[in-house]
Design a protein around this motif. Sequence first.
Motif, PDB file in Angstrom:
ATOM      1  N   ASP A  39      23.594 -30.257  11.620  1.00 13.74           N
ATOM      2  CA  ASP A  39      24.955 -30.655  11.261  1.00 13.74           C
ATOM      3  C   ASP A  39      26.014 -30.063  12.177  1.00 13.74           C
ATOM      4  O   ASP A  39      27.021 -30.712  12.458  1.00 13.74           O
ATOM      5  CB  ASP A  39      25.238 -30.278   9.804  1.00 13.74           C
ATOM      6  N   ASP A  40      25.816 -28.836  12.641  1.00 21.34           N
ATOM      7  CA  ASP A  40      26.821 -28.214  13.514  1.00 21.34           C
ATOM      8  C   ASP A  40      26.965 -28.970  14.829  1.00 21.34           C
ATOM      9  O   ASP A  40      28.085 -29.253  15.272  1.00 21.34           O
ATOM     10  CB  ASP A  40      26.475 -26.752  13.807  1.00 21.34           C
ATOM     11  N   ALA A  43      28.595 -32.371  14.295  1.00 21.07           N
ATOM     12  CA  ALA A  43      30.056 -32.260  14.168  1.00 21.07           C
ATOM     13  C   ALA A  43      30.712 -32.111  15.540  1.00 21.07           C
ATOM     14  O   ALA A  43      31.749 -32.717  15.813  1.00 21.07           O
ATOM     15  CB  ALA A  43      30.414 -31.086  13.267  1.00 21.07           C
ATOM     16  N   LYS A  47      33.240 -34.935  17.227  1.00 22.80           N
ATOM     17  CA  LYS A  47      34.589 -34.497  17.597  1.00 22.80           C
ATOM     18  C   LYS A  47      34.874 -34.762  19.075  1.00 22.80           C
ATOM     19  O   LYS A  47      35.957 -35.195  19.445  1.00 22.80           O
ATOM     20  CB  LYS A  47      34.728 -33.002  17.285  1.00 22.80           C
ATOM     21  N   LEU A 107      38.224 -35.932  11.245  1.00 21.77           N
ATOM     22  CA  LEU A 107      36.858 -35.521  11.550  1.00 21.77           C
ATOM     23  C   LEU A 107      35.860 -36.421  10.825  1.00 21.77           C
ATOM     24  O   LEU A 107      36.081 -36.824   9.689  1.00 21.77           O
ATOM     25  CB  LEU A 107      36.641 -34.060  11.149  1.00 21.77           C
ATOM     26  N   GLN A 109      32.392 -37.360   8.918  1.00 27.95           N
ATOM     27  CA  GLN A 109      31.449 -36.740   7.985  1.00 27.95           C
ATOM     28  C   GLN A 109      30.363 -37.752   7.651  1.00 27.95           C
ATOM     29  O   GLN A 109      30.585 -38.967   7.706  1.00 27.95           O
ATOM     30  CB  GLN A 109      32.172 -36.336   6.703  1.00 27.95           C
TER      31      GLN A 109
END
Length: 116
Positions: A39-40, A43, A47, A107, A109
């Motif tokens: 997930d990091d 993200a 971005k 952002l 998700q």
Amino acid sequence: MNTIYCLVPGPYWALYKDKDEYVPRDYEEEGFIHATKGDDLLARVTKRVYAAHEGELLLLVIDESRVRSEVKYEQASDGNLYPHIYGPLNTDAIAEIREMVKGVDGLWQIGAVTGR
């Protein structure tokens, strides 16, 4: 399941959803399919790459152990290791497809499951 992710604009995915293999638009130029893990890193990629994207964005949730093409973990310019798929992605390695939802903060998700 050893999961990796691949992001794809919805209209482009529509061209491949019923096919046995998927290749992104930049495959010929890049020579591999960009993917990410965790997930990091997902993200960070959304971005950096999709911040200005306003259309439908999908997340291919891939079982890495089922990918027939070679998967290499390579260091990118940001210093992180990313999985790169060197060949077409066999669509039967896709465990599920999820929609990405852009929040009020801009952002992305992970959203609901939209298919297999």
